[in-house]
Design an enzyme around this catalytic site. Structure first.
Site, mmCIF file in Angstrom:
data_model
loop_
_atom_site.group_PDB
_atom_site.id
_atom_site.type_symbol
_atom_site.label_atom_id
_atom_site.label_comp_id
_atom_site.label_asym_id
_atom_site.label_seq_id
_atom_site.Cartn_x
_atom_site.Cartn_y
_atom_site.Cartn_z
ATOM 1 N N TRP A 155 0.841 -1.198 0.000
ATOM 2 C CA TRP A 155 0.000 0.000 0.000
ATOM 3 C C TRP A 155 0.874 1.245 0.000
ATOM 4 O O TRP A 155 2.078 1.164 0.271
ATOM 5 C CB TRP A 155 -0.937 0.014 1.217
ATOM 6 C CG TRP A 155 -2.208 0.769 0.943
ATOM 7 C CD1 TRP A 155 -2.579 1.991 1.420
ATOM 8 C CD2 TRP A 155 -3.270 0.341 0.086
ATOM 9 N NE1 TRP A 155 -3.807 2.353 0.922
ATOM 10 C CE2 TRP A 155 -4.258 1.352 0.094
ATOM 11 C CE3 TRP A 155 -3.486 -0.800 -0.687
ATOM 12 C CZ2 TRP A 155 -5.440 1.272 -0.639
ATOM 13 C CZ3 TRP A 155 -4.662 -0.889 -1.422
ATOM 14 C CH2 TRP A 155 -5.620 0.131 -1.391
ATOM 15 N N ASP A 211 -0.341 11.028 -0.225
ATOM 16 C CA ASP A 211 -1.409 12.008 -0.039
ATOM 17 C C ASP A 211 -2.748 11.328 0.177
ATOM 18 O O ASP A 211 -2.840 10.101 0.237
ATOM 19 C CB ASP A 211 -1.454 12.975 -1.222
ATOM 20 C CG ASP A 211 -2.051 12.351 -2.482
ATOM 21 O OD1 ASP A 211 -2.093 11.106 -2.574
ATOM 22 O OD2 ASP A 211 -2.465 13.102 -3.377
ATOM 23 N N GLU A 214 -3.640 8.550 -2.008
ATOM 24 C CA GLU A 214 -2.802 7.359 -1.825
ATOM 25 C C GLU A 214 -1.929 7.036 -3.034
ATOM 26 O O GLU A 214 -1.527 5.896 -3.221
ATOM 27 C CB GLU A 214 -3.675 6.150 -1.460
ATOM 28 C CG GLU A 214 -4.668 6.437 -0.347
ATOM 29 C CD GLU A 214 -5.364 5.196 0.159
ATOM 30 O OE1 GLU A 214 -6.142 4.608 -0.609
ATOM 31 O OE2 GLU A 214 -5.113 4.816 1.312
#
Length: 626
Positions: A155, A211, A214
């Site tokens: 992620w 941010d 993502e």
């Protein structure tokens, strides 16, 4: 009658040829839009409220399996899978709930807020791929499983907006507790959670991160602004519960100073510092509405919604997305469907419900402040925004008694209503709000029942009705220091263990005066600066380690890294500042960490220090390698 009608037709024709506005037509148009939006809000409000609460565990109708107090992003479990809780989304949704609750006491909302607080206290202690609570790094983890377990998949991490946004949401409830006579509850339950998030913000604000979308690992306007607000509001809240936040006071002005660098001379906010995008991003409009302070007027430094910079930016961002099919015929000055940013490719890039509603909300905020202060100022920076709506306007200040003031208020209100009307047009008959709607057909796309979409609708509707959140202190925290400094303060972190709220926390029947603090708080922290002079080589770093958790309990891997920003061959200075509770006694040493990870300790004996108890705010240790 026939002659008069003919003259009216001819007059209208001349207006059309000359491009002049037809006042009667404009009024009819605004009346139609207003009635349409009135009807939509009346119908959609109970649906949005119900669907928002449905996405919150454990009893939400679409949140089965989620832990109590967990705000699920969306019940969608595939294409896309949003069956997680994001710290950012959950905080923004909870802030909306807190605003609704403080405006109109409601036990259901109160129970939801308290369950959220308890869940966040637990979540802060969950170790994850971003780190753990010991040095605060784990607080930057963006999302978790709905049962409060860590998410270990790949992620965009860390994301540094979560902690300040969570602090802001919980401070909102904490302030209500204090103002209604429950300062002890605010201090014992809310403050320990908030304190961790404020410490993270003061320590990591100057580190880049992903941010809110993502996708970009960079400094983000949204994150920086949230960080400034959290520290400002956090300092005041700390005092209200008999505590303090020295790091908040030291760092907030520096964050605000850095925030100014996002303004482009081209007349808009550069939302991220990357060279492969224009920077025109709804990020900046979301920043304006979430940092809205109704007592701050049109302050420029905090980019208040009615500031000339925020209005100029609004025009640029909206205009950058007029090329979509759903915006055909929607020229400058007419509301348009808005997405994240023009270069977006997620689901091929589309308008988002929350983005289009944010565009409306900023304008409602502006109208509220203009009416409150009784004047509107048009500057060279904001002139293009105003000319789209009132072509005859020029720079200057217009009082509420002027026809130009009235024309602007009416035009901006109609413009704002236009954005909501677009959302209404593309809302399905059941009132459900997804994440996006197709840029050509307008059909709902991506995650269904997006919790943030419902919160955005409810927030915009409240602002339209003149219901605004309490001040967060922007008016007294908008001064810029003489020069910007990238200073940070390393924090101390501890698990928030008190999570059970007393029963019957009802509104006070009389005005409650918050307790007055005399002297410094029992948990007063001192900003201790460690200065170490040591000659190093390229690739080496210096850390301070010691006998307390804040210094890593003698583990170099957990020690605090010093900064070399003041280092020179003639003055080989490494430095860091750490917030430590007054009265803390500890031993410490410095280590040099080589590029291969090997560690060199300085010679014995251990150094020792005791933080003073005289209420001083700072202390400095000047050391030399031995």
């Amino acid at each position: 009658m026939h002659l008069v009608s003919s003259l009216l037709v001819v007059g209208a024709a001349f207006q059309a040829v000359l491009g002049l506005p037809d006042p009667l037509h404009e009024k009819r148009h605004s009346d139609i839009i207003k009635r349409s939006v009135d009807s939509y809000i009346q119908t959609e409000t109970p649906i949005a409220q119900k669907n928002l609460l449905c996405n919150i565990g454990a009893s939400g109708c679409r949140a089965s399996g989620a832990a109590s107090g967990v705000v699920v992003a969306s019940p969608s479990k595939s294409s896309p899978d949003y069956w997680y809780t994001w710290t950012r989304d959950a905080a923004l949704v909870t802030k909306l709930i807190v605003d609704e609750f403080t405006n109109d006491y409601n036990t259901t909302l109160q129970n939801t807020i308290q369950a959220y607080a308890a869940a966040q206290a637990k979540l802060q202690g969950v170790s994850n791929p971003s780190g753990s609570l010991s040095n605060g790094a784990g607080l930057g983890e963006p999302k978790f499983m709905v049962d409060l377990q860590q998410f270990t998949g790949a992620w965009g991490r860390p994301q540094r907006d979560g902690p300040p946004l969570r602090a802001i949401a919980l401070i909102g409830y904490g302030k209500w507790l204090v103002s209604n006579g429950y300062a002890d509850t605010a201090k014992s339950i809310i403050w320990p959670i908030v304190k961790n998030d404020l410490a993270y913000t003061a320590q990591y604000w100057n580190n880049t991160g992903f941010d809110l979308w993502e996708e970009v690992n960079s400094s983000s306007f949204f994150t920086i602004a949230a960080s400034h607000r959290a520290l400002v509001e956090g300092s005041a809240f700390a005092k209200s519960v008999g505590s303090s936040c020295s790091a908040c006071d030291a760092i907030a002005p520096q964050i605000l100073c850095f925030q100014q660098s996002f303004w482009s001379n081209s007349g808009y906010i550069i939302s991220n510092f990357v060279n492969y995008r224009s920077g025109k991003d709804i990020n900046s409009v979301l920043t304006s509405i979430h940092n809205f302070d109704p007592a701050a007027g049109c302050d420029v430094n905090t980019f208040q919604p009615c500031s000339d910079r925020a209005l100029a930016n609004h025009k640029v961002v909206v205009d950058s997305m007029r090329f979509w099919g759903v915006n055909s015929g929607r020229t400058a000055g007419k509301a348009a469907a808005v997405g994240r940013y023009a270069e977006d490719v997620y689901y091929n890039g589309n308008p988002w419900y929350l983005a289009t509603l944010a565009a409306a909300e900023q304008l409602y905020d502006a109208v509220y402040v203009w009416k409150k202060q009784g004047s509107i100022t048009v500057t060279s920076t904001s002139l293009a925004f105003f000319k789209d709506l009132v072509p005859s306007v020029s720079t200057g200040t217009y009082s509420s008694s002027s026809s130009t003031y009235t024309a602007i208020i009416n035009a901006v209100t109609t413009y704002a209503d236009g954005f909501v009307d677009i959302v209404a047009q593309y809302t399905p008959s059941d009132g459900s709000l997804a994440e996006q709607f197709d840029k050509d057909s307008g059909a709902p796309l991506s995650a269904t029942h997006l919790t943030w979409s419902y919160a955005s609708f409810l927030s915009a509707a409240a602002r339209r009705a003149g219901i605004v959140p309490p001040s967060w202190g922007a008016a007294s925290a908008n001064s810029l220091p003489g020069s910007c400094s990238a200073s940070t303060v390393a924090g101390s972190y501890a698990t928030a263990t008190a999570t059970s709220f007393p029963a019957n926390l009802t509104p006070a029947s009389t005005t409650v005066t918050p307790p007055t603090q005399t002297g410094c708080a029992a948990d007063h922290e001192v900003l201790v600066t460690f200065n170490e002079k040591v000659t190093t080589s390229y690739g080496q770093t210096v850390k301070v380690v010691g006998s307390i958790a804040a210094l890593g309990n003698w583990a170099p891997a957990s020690g605090v890294t010093l900064s070399a920003k003041q280092y020179s061959s003639s003055n080989p200075l490494w430095s860091t500042t750490i917030a430590l509770p007054q009265g803390t006694s500890f031993k410490y040493k410095y280590v040099v960490v080589n590029s291969d990870g090997s560690v060199k300790w300085e010679n014995d004996p251990d150094r020792s220090y005791a933080v003073g108890t005289d209420c001083a705010s700072t202390a400095t240790l000047d050391d030399t390698w031995r």
